[in-house]
Write an enzyme that holds these catalytic residues in place. Sequence first.
Site, PDB file in Angstrom:
ATOM      1  N   GLY A 305       0.787  -1.237   0.000  1.00 36.72           N
ATOM      2  CA  GLY A 305       0.000   0.000   0.000  1.00 36.72           C
ATOM      3  C   GLY A 305       0.816   1.282   0.000  1.00 36.72           C
ATOM      4  N   SER A 312      -3.103   1.600  -5.729  1.00 36.44           N
ATOM      5  CA  SER A 312      -3.436   0.219  -5.353  1.00 36.44           C
ATOM      6  C   SER A 312      -4.723   0.134  -4.543  1.00 36.44           C
ATOM      7  CB  SER A 312      -2.285  -0.399  -4.565  1.00 36.44           C
ATOM      8  OG  SER A 312      -2.011   0.383  -3.422  1.00 36.44           O
ATOM      9  N   CYS A 368      12.841   1.882   3.255  1.00 30.18           N
ATOM     10  CA  CYS A 368      11.718   1.980   4.192  1.00 30.18           C
ATOM     11  C   CYS A 368      11.200   0.563   4.485  1.00 30.18           C
ATOM     12  CB  CYS A 368      10.619   2.841   3.583  1.00 30.18           C
ATOM     13  SG  CYS A 368       9.094   2.733   4.505  1.00 30.18           S
ATOM     14  N   HIS A 376       7.031  -2.887  -4.818  1.00 31.00           N
ATOM     15  CA  HIS A 376       8.428  -2.421  -4.867  1.00 31.00           C
ATOM     16  C   HIS A 376       9.243  -3.229  -5.878  1.00 31.00           C
ATOM     17  CE1 HIS A 376      12.033  -0.532  -3.221  1.00 31.00           C
ATOM     18  NE2 HIS A 376      12.593  -1.726  -3.096  1.00 31.00           N
ATOM     19  N   TYR A 382      14.965   0.081  -5.586  1.00 30.36           N
ATOM     20  CA  TYR A 382      16.387   0.382  -5.369  1.00 30.36           C
ATOM     21  C   TYR A 382      16.555   0.768  -3.909  1.00 30.36           C
ATOM     22  CZ  TYR A 382      15.886   5.281  -4.412  1.00 30.36           C
ATOM     23  OH  TYR A 382      15.561   6.447  -3.791  1.00 30.36           O
ATOM     24  N   TYR A 664      10.494   7.862 -12.380  1.00 29.81           N
ATOM     25  CA  TYR A 664      10.656   6.528 -11.786  1.00 29.81           C
ATOM     26  C   TYR A 664       9.288   5.981 -11.411  1.00 29.81           C
ATOM     27  CZ  TYR A 664      12.149   3.007  -8.302  1.00 29.81           C
ATOM     28  OH  TYR A 664      12.329   1.859  -7.579  1.00 29.81           O
ATOM     29  N   LEU A 665       8.959   4.825 -11.978  1.00 31.70           N
ATOM     30  CA  LEU A 665       7.626   4.249 -11.762  1.00 31.70           C
ATOM     31  C   LEU A 665       7.267   4.133 -10.277  1.00 31.70           C
ATOM     32  CD1 LEU A 665       5.138   2.723 -13.087  1.00 31.70           C
ATOM     33  CD2 LEU A 665       6.345   0.659 -12.387  1.00 31.70           C
ATOM     34  N   ASN A 666       8.229   3.705  -9.473  1.00 31.21           N
ATOM     35  CA  ASN A 666       7.911   3.507  -8.057  1.00 31.21           C
ATOM     36  C   ASN A 666       7.717   4.821  -7.304  1.00 31.21           C
ATOM     37  OD1 ASN A 666       7.510   0.825  -7.725  1.00 31.21           O
ATOM     38  ND2 ASN A 666       9.566   0.335  -7.005  1.00 31.21           N
ATOM     39  N   TYR A 667       8.066   5.946  -7.936  1.00 30.34           N
ATOM     40  CA  TYR A 667       7.695   7.239  -7.350  1.00 30.34           C
ATOM     41  C   TYR A 667       6.449   7.723  -8.106  1.00 30.34           C
ATOM     42  CZ  TYR A 667      12.213   7.461  -4.929  1.00 30.34           C
ATOM     43  OH  TYR A 667      13.301   7.217  -4.116  1.00 30.34           O
TER      44      TYR A 667
HETATM   45  P1  FDA Z   1       1.189  -0.946  -3.268  1.00 33.94           P
HETATM   46  O1  FDA Z   1       0.559  -2.111  -2.649  1.00 33.94           O
HETATM   47  O2  FDA Z   1       0.547   0.387  -3.075  1.00 33.94           O
HETATM   48  O3  FDA Z   1       1.420  -1.222  -4.797  1.00 33.94           O
HETATM   49  C1  FDA Z   1       2.062  -0.317  -5.673  1.00 33.94           C
HETATM   50  C2  FDA Z   1       1.721  -0.671  -7.116  1.00 33.94           C
HETATM   51  O4  FDA Z   1       2.079  -2.013  -7.393  1.00 33.94           O
HETATM   52  C3  FDA Z   1       0.218  -0.583  -7.413  1.00 33.94           C
HETATM   53  O5  FDA Z   1       0.040  -0.217  -8.756  1.00 33.94           O
HETATM   54  C4  FDA Z   1      -0.250  -1.996  -7.223  1.00 33.94           C
HETATM   55  O6  FDA Z   1      -1.422  -2.298  -7.902  1.00 33.94           O
HETATM   56  C5  FDA Z   1       0.922  -2.789  -7.731  1.00 33.94           C
HETATM   57  N1  FDA Z   1       1.055  -4.054  -7.019  1.00 33.94           N
HETATM   58  C6  FDA Z   1       1.227  -4.206  -5.687  1.00 33.94           C
HETATM   59  N2  FDA Z   1       1.332  -5.489  -5.383  1.00 33.94           N
HETATM   60  C7  FDA Z   1       1.210  -6.167  -6.535  1.00 33.94           C
HETATM   61  C8  FDA Z   1       1.230  -7.546  -6.848  1.00 33.94           C
HETATM   62  N3  FDA Z   1       1.407  -8.454  -5.909  1.00 33.94           N
HETATM   63  N4  FDA Z   1       1.040  -7.921  -8.132  1.00 33.94           N
HETATM   64  C9  FDA Z   1       0.847  -6.999  -9.088  1.00 33.94           C
HETATM   65  N5  FDA Z   1       0.833  -5.678  -8.846  1.00 33.94           N
HETATM   66  C10 FDA Z   1       1.017  -5.258  -7.576  1.00 33.94           C
HETATM   67  N6  FDA Z   1      10.995   2.886  -3.672  1.00 33.94           N
HETATM   68  C11 FDA Z   1      12.282   2.510  -3.901  1.00 33.94           C
HETATM   69  O7  FDA Z   1      12.594   2.027  -4.985  1.00 33.94           O
HETATM   70  N7  FDA Z   1      13.224   2.675  -2.923  1.00 33.94           N
HETATM   71  C12 FDA Z   1      12.914   3.175  -1.698  1.00 33.94           C
HETATM   72  O8  FDA Z   1      13.780   3.293  -0.841  1.00 33.94           O
HETATM   73  C13 FDA Z   1      11.565   3.543  -1.446  1.00 33.94           C
HETATM   74  N8  FDA Z   1      11.182   4.069  -0.243  1.00 33.94           N
HETATM   75  C14 FDA Z   1       9.853   4.351  -0.009  1.00 33.94           C
HETATM   76  C15 FDA Z   1       9.450   4.844   1.233  1.00 33.94           C
HETATM   77  C16 FDA Z   1       8.118   5.135   1.471  1.00 33.94           C
HETATM   78  C17 FDA Z   1       7.698   5.636   2.811  1.00 33.94           C
HETATM   79  C18 FDA Z   1       7.169   4.967   0.438  1.00 33.94           C
HETATM   80  C19 FDA Z   1       5.731   5.326   0.683  1.00 33.94           C
HETATM   81  C20 FDA Z   1       7.555   4.496  -0.795  1.00 33.94           C
HETATM   82  C21 FDA Z   1       8.894   4.188  -1.028  1.00 33.94           C
HETATM   83  N9  FDA Z   1       9.306   3.712  -2.256  1.00 33.94           N
HETATM   84  C22 FDA Z   1      10.620   3.373  -2.466  1.00 33.94           C
HETATM   85  C23 FDA Z   1       8.337   3.524  -3.336  1.00 33.94           C
HETATM   86  C24 FDA Z   1       7.857   2.091  -3.352  1.00 33.94           C
HETATM   87  O9  FDA Z   1       8.846   1.249  -3.879  1.00 33.94           O
HETATM   88  C25 FDA Z   1       6.605   1.982  -4.232  1.00 33.94           C
HETATM   89  O10 FDA Z   1       5.613   2.813  -3.756  1.00 33.94           O
HETATM   90  C26 FDA Z   1       6.119   0.544  -4.309  1.00 33.94           C
HETATM   91  O11 FDA Z   1       5.313   0.386  -5.448  1.00 33.94           O
HETATM   92  C27 FDA Z   1       5.371   0.161  -3.065  1.00 33.94           C
HETATM   93  O12 FDA Z   1       5.018  -1.179  -3.071  1.00 33.94           O
HETATM   94  P2  FDA Z   1       3.799  -1.636  -2.142  1.00 33.94           P
HETATM   95  O13 FDA Z   1       3.569  -3.070  -2.400  1.00 33.94           O
HETATM   96  O14 FDA Z   1       4.055  -1.191  -0.757  1.00 33.94           O
HETATM   97  O15 FDA Z   1       2.660  -0.709  -2.697  1.00 33.94           O
END
Ligand code: FDA
Length: 756
Positions: A305, A312, A368, A376, A382, A664-667
Amino acid sequence: MLTTRPTSLCVGFFLLFLSLPLSTLSQPSMSSDSVYDSFLKCLSEKTKTPQSQIAKIVFSQANPSYTSVLRAYIRNARFNTSSTPKPTIIVTPLSESHVSAAVLCSKPLDFVFKIRSGGHDYDGLSYISDKPFFILDLSNLRDVSVDLADQTAWISAGATLGEVYYRIWEKSKTLGFPAGVCPTVGVGGHLSGALCVGFFLLFLSLPLSTLSQPSMSSDSVYDSFLKCLSEKTKTPQSQIAKIVFSQTNPSYTSVLRAYIRNARFNKSSTPKPTIIVTPLSYSHVSAAVLCSKPLDFVFKIRSGGHDYDGLSYISDKPFFILDLSNLRDVSVDLADQTAWISAGATLGEVYYRIWEKSKTLGFPAGVCPTVGVGGHLSGAGYGNMLRKFGLTADHFIDAKMVDVNGAVLDRKAMGEDLFWAISGGGGGSFGVVLGYKVKLVPVPATVTVFRVEQLMAAGAVDMVHKWQFVGPKTDKNLFMRMLIQPVTRNKVKTIRATVVALYLGKADDVVSLLAKELPELALKKENCTEMTWFQSALWWDNRVNATQTDPKVFLDRNLDSSSPGKRKSDYVATEIPRSGIVSLFNKMIELGKIGLVFNPYGGRMAEIAEDATPFPHRNMLFKIQYSVNWKESSPELEKGYLNQAKVLHSFMTGFVSKNPRGAYLNYRDVDIGVNDHGENSYKEGEVYGRMYFGKNFDRLVKIKTAVDPGNFFRNEQSIPTLPIAKRTGVTERGTAKRWSGAGGATIVASVLLHVF
Ligand code: FDA
């Protein structure tokens, strides 16, 4: 002036509570299972409700929603740790009779009976105990009704003060209520000041959705989805009901909010899903995909999340959430130095499990610990070992995912193209990622961390300017992140530049290295701390005494605890001139709040081809993250902060990558374009797609078209399919249905299985 009901009404309940064994209990003799069974039976009898119904409001520790229900109202993170005592049972009443029954049924059992409304007790007394205990959680009893005629209001124990103020404001601009200043404080504890919370009870909470619904009612969507899941998984509906949450389910809100990591999207006005599914197995995931397809809902996938723009868990179309947080297995294999990490695990859990087995292995991922693996890793990932080891996605060996046909595929079964696509092309476009097998990396027994700050008056401009020539080119064991932030010192606005660094080696070595390469930083040995790699991960997570911190903190998920924020990104290919740094600092001082983070590339990053994974920005000098967080919930302030991010991004145009400008996609940043998945889907997708993926966008589109031609897996920034007219010259191997975004029409389209 508004008043509450007279406190004398509280007496009845108060007497009941007094008769409970609250202090001097020994461990009860019954097992947790039999406690749960006998409590459920009693509740069912007393409320004359079938056990299958009443089971929805009673959570034993084995219930998949137990943790989210518990944590939803833990408002002091000091008591949100894995070592915090946990209740044997949580009851979340929906009616007064549930509360009465819970009191009566608890009395014969030998448990402390804790009562929680908003969970703001500073010392956590409403949800912890050093004796075995139950929690009666009143958060579903939140009705607030304002009577203008007699200027009174009925406010239920589970309401928050914010909800009270809002309901008054809805009806009157000249009435108020003299209560606390924190809007999330619960009425129960705040107004009673003690245990007497049962007296504000009234009705059930209201459904939360603000969406227009597809033609089926939510109830029939839920029923048909449940029936389908039950059939496909060959599991009784009563069992499968435990992992499917409709808006009327008492745990719906806590399950939803548990993984909302940007409080900007944690408001009553935020669109809410019609259904949340929380699978416990791969077969649940497959069934969820297959059973969702015939229904006309956007299918959002959530792991941790942390999506910065909430993709998401929000949508402006009616939607479901598939929440993978229960699929969190991490297993480390020392023999071949690999790990299997499931989508629902957090990075903190991954680091902890590695640390449990080895002190000389690590994994190059984000800093994080609460970030989820699913988003991620699928989005490249990264961390602070990027210059030494490249991206997280550079370490994938295998993966598992559920495709649009509900099949569970590993790398061999999905083929190299799809495996390539989910190695940085983003989750949510191709299927549901279940997890990755990754290669671990060697880390030295001792690493060094340091943080050094400089203000403008002390030479920050020169230091930042020079950093650009050193950070991306120095020894690849050194990662020096640069944080640039407007601050006020002695009533004067200025810029603070902070270097936060990890060196995979000893302090003496990095001090002498930087004395030569970046004397402007004036790094001294006393700025440095030597520690293990795992401790450095704690240090990067701002744990002040990282070497003394219990490693188990990385198992804490700190649910529902974020602030509102916004991120954007850019890439820099050529050093910004000194005059540019000066003008940037002045602009940031003028804007006042938004900060920047420069992450140096070079090293291993520059050795890997731009098309080795979907992530194309290998040869950049550094990445910029635009970063702003705030505490206030005013829409005006929020607008202002979002605008600061846009203005600074626009200001940077001349200094950053072009044609396309990288991101960057993850941002995640929806400002750079979104997709409505209508006729112009490909064109819309190309706008953000080229920024995220450069030339790799074309290959991603072909793969998407081949594996999900009907575009079932989609979000506001997913990879689009090729327009039908462009799907020529390819081998056609079958047909598939296309699920349209809005109208629910199904079209039969060609499936292109060989497009390369
Ligand atoms: P989330 O569940 O919100 O999913 C993100 C996206 O991926 C959505 O589009 C979702 O639908 C899709 N998705 C999730 N799970 C999936 C699955 N199982 N199958 C298919 N699709 C799926 N990035 C980085 O590279 N280096 C870093 O150091 C950090 N640090 C950081 C700190 C903080 C506090 C935050 C809020 C964010 C980061 N990020 C980061 C960014 C992070 O990598 C990015 O937001 C990721 O997508 C988060 O993954 P989650 O599963 O937590 O997110």
